[in-house]
Design a protein around this motif. Structure first.
Motif, PDB file in Angstrom:
ATOM      1  N   PRO A   2       0.769  -1.274   0.187  1.00 21.86           N
ATOM      2  CA  PRO A   2      -0.036  -0.261  -0.122  1.00 21.86           C
ATOM      3  C   PRO A   2       1.027   1.273  -0.011  1.00 21.86           C
ATOM      4  O   PRO A   2       0.347   2.079  -0.583  1.00 21.86           O
ATOM      5  CB  PRO A   2      -0.689   0.043   1.396  1.00 21.86           C
ATOM      6  N   ALA A   3       1.739   1.109   0.822  1.00 26.91           N
ATOM      7  CA  ALA A   3       2.869   2.413   0.794  1.00 26.91           C
ATOM      8  C   ALA A   3       3.404   2.720  -0.548  1.00 26.91           C
ATOM      9  O   ALA A   3       3.539   3.808  -0.925  1.00 26.91           O
ATOM     10  CB  ALA A   3       4.169   2.134   1.947  1.00 26.91           C
ATOM     11  N   ILE A   4       3.738   1.734  -1.428  1.00 22.79           N
ATOM     12  CA  ILE A   4       4.304   1.826  -2.805  1.00 22.79           C
ATOM     13  C   ILE A   4       3.301   2.602  -3.509  1.00 22.79           C
ATOM     14  O   ILE A   4       3.680   3.639  -4.180  1.00 22.79           O
ATOM     15  CB  ILE A   4       4.997   0.706  -3.375  1.00 22.79           C
ATOM     16  N   PHE A   5       2.370   2.149  -3.437  1.00 22.13           N
ATOM     17  CA  PHE A   5       1.123   2.517  -4.449  1.00 22.13           C
ATOM     18  C   PHE A   5       0.784   4.203  -3.944  1.00 22.13           C
ATOM     19  O   PHE A   5       0.671   4.874  -4.930  1.00 22.13           O
ATOM     20  CB  PHE A   5      -0.242   1.967  -4.240  1.00 22.13           C
ATOM     21  N   ILE A   6       0.721   4.324  -2.667  1.00 21.83           N
ATOM     22  CA  ILE A   6       0.317   5.758  -2.135  1.00 21.83           C
ATOM     23  C   ILE A   6       1.349   6.582  -2.636  1.00 21.83           C
ATOM     24  O   ILE A   6       1.344   7.836  -3.245  1.00 21.83           O
ATOM     25  CB  ILE A   6       0.040   5.610  -0.701  1.00 21.83           C
ATOM     26  N   SER A   7       2.744   6.330  -2.508  1.00 23.31           N
ATOM     27  CA  SER A   7       3.715   7.099  -2.708  1.00 23.31           C
ATOM     28  C   SER A   7       3.941   7.473  -4.465  1.00 23.31           C
ATOM     29  O   SER A   7       4.160   8.378  -4.943  1.00 23.31           O
ATOM     30  CB  SER A   7       5.016   6.378  -2.589  1.00 23.31           C
ATOM     31  N   ILE A   8       3.521   6.369  -5.164  1.00 23.40           N
ATOM     32  CA  ILE A   8       3.392   6.577  -6.508  1.00 23.40           C
ATOM     33  C   ILE A   8       2.240   7.610  -6.974  1.00 23.40           C
ATOM     34  O   ILE A   8       2.518   8.602  -7.850  1.00 23.40           O
ATOM     35  CB  ILE A   8       3.304   5.308  -7.301  1.00 23.40           C
ATOM     36  N   GLN A   9       0.915   7.331  -6.249  1.00 24.70           N
ATOM     37  CA  GLN A   9       0.082   8.206  -6.641  1.00 24.70           C
ATOM     38  C   GLN A   9       0.203   9.685  -6.251  1.00 24.70           C
ATOM     39  O   GLN A   9      -0.026  10.779  -7.083  1.00 24.70           O
ATOM     40  CB  GLN A   9      -1.448   7.928  -5.613  1.00 24.70           C
ATOM     41  N   LEU A  10       1.030   9.960  -5.033  1.00 19.33           N
ATOM     42  CA  LEU A  10       1.017  11.342  -4.677  1.00 19.33           C
ATOM     43  C   LEU A  10       2.573  12.036  -5.236  1.00 19.33           C
ATOM     44  O   LEU A  10       2.316  13.110  -5.829  1.00 19.33           O
ATOM     45  CB  LEU A  10       1.384  11.413  -2.958  1.00 19.33           C
ATOM     46  N   THR A  11       3.526  11.152  -5.427  1.00 22.95           N
ATOM     47  CA  THR A  11       4.789  11.744  -5.870  1.00 22.95           C
ATOM     48  C   THR A  11       5.411  11.145  -7.192  1.00 22.95           C
ATOM     49  O   THR A  11       6.296  11.626  -7.799  1.00 22.95           O
ATOM     50  CB  THR A  11       6.031  11.678  -4.869  1.00 22.95           C
ATOM     51  N   GLY A  12       4.876  10.075  -7.455  1.00 19.26           N
ATOM     52  CA  GLY A  12       5.342   9.410  -8.789  1.00 19.26           C
ATOM     53  C   GLY A  12       6.695   8.616  -8.528  1.00 19.26           C
ATOM     54  O   GLY A  12       7.218   7.703  -9.134  1.00 19.26           O
ATOM     55  N   ASN A  13       6.991   8.617  -7.264  1.00 23.77           N
ATOM     56  CA  ASN A  13       8.210   7.886  -6.829  1.00 23.77           C
ATOM     57  C   ASN A  13       7.739   6.483  -6.091  1.00 23.77           C
ATOM     58  O   ASN A  13       7.179   6.631  -5.132  1.00 23.77           O
ATOM     59  CB  ASN A  13       8.998   8.667  -5.786  1.00 23.77           C
ATOM     60  N   PRO A  14       8.440   5.281  -6.583  1.00 21.20           N
ATOM     61  CA  PRO A  14       7.910   4.034  -6.045  1.00 21.20           C
ATOM     62  C   PRO A  14       8.529   3.697  -4.796  1.00 21.20           C
ATOM     63  O   PRO A  14       7.883   2.848  -4.218  1.00 21.20           O
ATOM     64  CB  PRO A  14       8.283   2.972  -7.151  1.00 21.20           C
ATOM     65  N   PHE A  15       9.373   4.562  -4.078  1.00 23.29           N
ATOM     66  CA  PHE A  15      10.139   4.304  -2.948  1.00 23.29           C
ATOM     67  C   PHE A  15       9.416   5.133  -1.889  1.00 23.29           C
ATOM     68  O   PHE A  15       9.724   6.351  -2.120  1.00 23.29           O
ATOM     69  CB  PHE A  15      11.566   4.444  -2.906  1.00 23.29           C
TER      70      PHE A  15
END
Lengths: 570, 95
Positions: free
Chosen positions: A194-207
């Motif tokens: 979930p953290a990876i998905f949320i990070s991608i949604q908000l910032t585009g960064n998978p980490f």
């Protein structure tokens, strides 16, 4: 597929794996039961240690504590405290205790201080610290079941007890270790996906670790700057700079959690399971690698979900979400009572602010942050099912480790060590199984009707480990002159002041009526809160132990030889 | 304790003190006591002090443990005079 069916499938599958491992890893000697025969690969032991260490509190509650109650930066005490202790463990305790080569922490204290009394004090500390801790896990198991499988809290708890009972009693440390490896795998995927998905949604960064320091896709500002801005706009303090009470309090809080971590017996005994001293050192490093994956992700989840939640309620300043248009996850969590809205100004809009008079989000429970994160980010149902399985894995693995520490202290240290020294190996193994079963039952019983002190357990468990066991172990290894009188009086003084400070306001064993010093501020000692007091207790312990030891007889020759032996390279 | 073991123990203590000094300075001074000063500097989108407290220190802890493990393996080899793989507990060796 429907969420409920999917959750049953995912959770059911993970349980099947745990049970299969238990049957495969069943044991028939006390050495295998207590320390898995001393044959666990150091990387595997590191992974099992990580699962053992990361409880329902780490998995479900920690990110929420950082994001809400401890207001961002203040939550650093958990991140630093619960990881930094491993440096102490790896350099000051684990290698020498492995070299000592026996099964339990009280056993070392008893032999090093040539005293059954010292051993019994250690047993008492271990049982109180571990039992309070295990009640929290049992509660976590019950809550996770009742929320995700829609069975009652009691049924959920019962299922959890049966599973733990099965693999812990059958497989002892060996069964627990291999199950914990499986549980680590489940919980780390459940936490990071979930953290990876949320990070991608908000910032585009998978980490997520990098995402938290990146710019937002929406308007190009840095995520943390935006978070500070959004929160200060609605009256909260700045997320990235607000300390927990005071700098001094944060200092002691962090130190207490570190020392407590290094002194918790269920963590220490994990290092008795590896083949050599060298492996014990390396294994501590691997344990921290596996822990760090979750612990560096947690602050990212905290910041991102806090921003997501605030933005959902107030998309642009002064533009509030209408209650009638609230998203599905909002409704789901309202039914659990963990999220509550009260339309104070009756305008049908949701106003969220730091001001109690106008804030309409009257309750946002810390635990929601992680559990609801996949729903807030609109992730598919299988991710939600995985988070349920992860939370259960975290709670079960820690419960099993704690139960083993308790039962080995009772069957090995009390029964074999003091009451019936002539018991046969088979007899001791059977006794430890009975004790284990009994411990599961009593932990479960306490979980059914958790006493008031569930919330205070952190202070108690860490306070005891930090103020009694850690100094006694350290001095036993590093200060050759330390003797029985010094160690015992140090432990009692350390526990004494810590319990005094923890119980003064919340009552003895958290029974409210027994609170004393009622009129004083709860944090009267330099503004240090009870949760942060373990470090002070440890200082008292060190000081008393060293002074008393100066005025009493030196330890006997065979004890000095023991210290030489655990210090020497081979 | 033989001179050899004594030297080994002193080397071990020196190493521990060095590592624990770093273990103390970075999170406690950098992440807590002087955090406001360090927050004046940026590390990407992070304030530096905040990054040390919530990310950097954790990575540092991992590195410290592995440095300790590696250095001690070297010391073991120098001082034990035999194959470093043989670090079974004393009790097992006596048998």
């Amino acid at each position: 597929m429907e969420l409920r069916t999917l959750t049953y499938l995912v959770v059911g599958f993970t349980f099947l794996v745990y049970v299969v491992i238990a049957v495969w890893a069943r044991v028939d000697s006390t050495k295998e039961f207590y320390v898995a025969g001393g044959s666990i690969n150091p990387v595997a032991n590191g992974m099992a240690t990580a699962a053992d260490w990361m409880s329902a509190a780490s998995f479900i509650s920690m990110a929420g504590l950082i994001g809400f109650s401890y207001q961002g930066y203040g939550g650093s005490v958990f991140l630093l405290g619960w990881t930094g202790g491993y440096v102490l463990l790896a350099t000051c305790l684990a290698p020498y205790l492995r070299k000592y080569g026996k099964y339990t922490v009280p056993e070392f204290i008893g032999e090093r201080y040539y005293s059954k009394a010292a051993r019994m004090v250690a047993v008492a500390c271990l049982i109180i610290a571990s039992l309070t801790y295990v009640i929290g896990q049992m509660k976590g198991i019950g809550v996770a079941f009742s929320r995700f499988l829609e069975v009652g809290y009691e049924q959920g708890l019962l299922i959890g007890m049966v599973i733990v009972f099965f693999y812990a009693v059958l497989g002892g440390m060996k069964g627990i270790t291999y199950t914990q490896i499986a549980q680590y795998t489940v919980l780390i995927f459940a936490y990071t996906i979930p953290a990876i998905f949320i990070s991608i949604q908000l910032t585009g960064n998978p980490f997520p670790q990098l995402g938290l320091g990146s710019t937002l896709l929406s308007d190009g500002t840095y995520l943390l700057d935006k978070l500070d801005l959004v929160l200060t706009d609605i009256g909260f303090k700045e997320y990235t700079t607000t300390a927990r009470l005071s700098t001094l309090n944060m200092f002691f809080y962090t130190m207490s959690l570190m020392i407590g971590t290094a002194g918790l017996p269920h963590v220490i005994i994990r290092f008795f399971t590896v083949p050599s001293v060298k492996d014990a050192r390396v294994s501590a490093g691997w344990a921290l690698v596996f822990i760090a994956i979750l612990y560096t992700t947690a602050p990212a989840i905290a910041g991102m979900v806090r921003l997501n939640l605030t933005n959902t309620i107030e998309p642009t300043p002064g533009n509030y979400l209408a209650y009638a248009e609230r998203p599905q996850w909002f409704k789901n969590w309202e039914t659990t009572g963990l999220l509550q809205f009260e339309d104070k100004n009756a305008d049908g809009l949701i106003q969220y602010s730091a001001d109690d008079a106008t804030n309409e989000m009257v309750k946002i429970d810390n635990d929601i942050l992680v559990l609801a994160s996949p729903e807030i980010a609109k992730l598919p149902n299988w991710v939600i099912a995985l988070v349920a399985a992860g939370g259960l894995a975290a709670a079960l693995s820690t419960a099993a480790g704690l139960l083993l520490a308790i039962s080995s202290a009772i069957s090995h240290d009390m029964l074999k060590g003091v009451l019936r020294p002539n018991i046969s190996e088979r007899g001791e193994l059977n006794a430890s199984r009975v004790v284990m079963g009994f411990t599961v039952l009593s932990a479960g019983y306490l979980g059914f009707d958790p006493p008031d002190f569930a919330a205070g357990t952190v202070a108690l468990a860490f306070g005891l480990a930090a103020s009694s066991l850690f100094p006694a172990l350290m001095l036993g290894i590093f200060y050759k002159r330390m003797n029985t009188a010094g160690a015992v009086s140090g432990m009692l003084a350390g526990i004494g002041v810590t319990l005094f400070y923890v119980f003064q306001h919340s009552g003895i064993m958290f029974v409210k009526e027994t609170a004393f010093l009622g009129s004083m501020s709860p944090n009267w000692f330099f503004g240090i809160e009870p949760n942060a007091f373990g470090a002070v207790g440890a200082l008292v312990n060190f000081a008393v132990a060293i002074v008393v030891c100066r005025y009493t007889a030196e330890p006997p020759e065979h004890v000095l030889a023991l210290v030489d032996r655990i210090r020497s390279p081979n | 304790m033989s001179n050899n073991s004594d030297a080994y123990w002193r080397a071990n203590i020196r190493l521990i003190l060095k590592l624990l000094a770093i273990w103390f300075v970075v999170p406690f001074l950098g992440g807590i006591v002087f955090v406001d000063v360090l927050n004046e500097f940026r590390f990407g989108g992070y304030k530096l002090g905040f990054w040390i407290a919530q990310q950097g220190s954790i990575y540092l802890f991992v590195v410290l443990i592995f440095i300790y493990a590696r250095q001690m393996t070297k010391l073991d080899e120098i001082f034990s005079g035999k194959d470093s793989a043989d670090t079974r507990s004393t009790e097992e060796q006596i048998k």
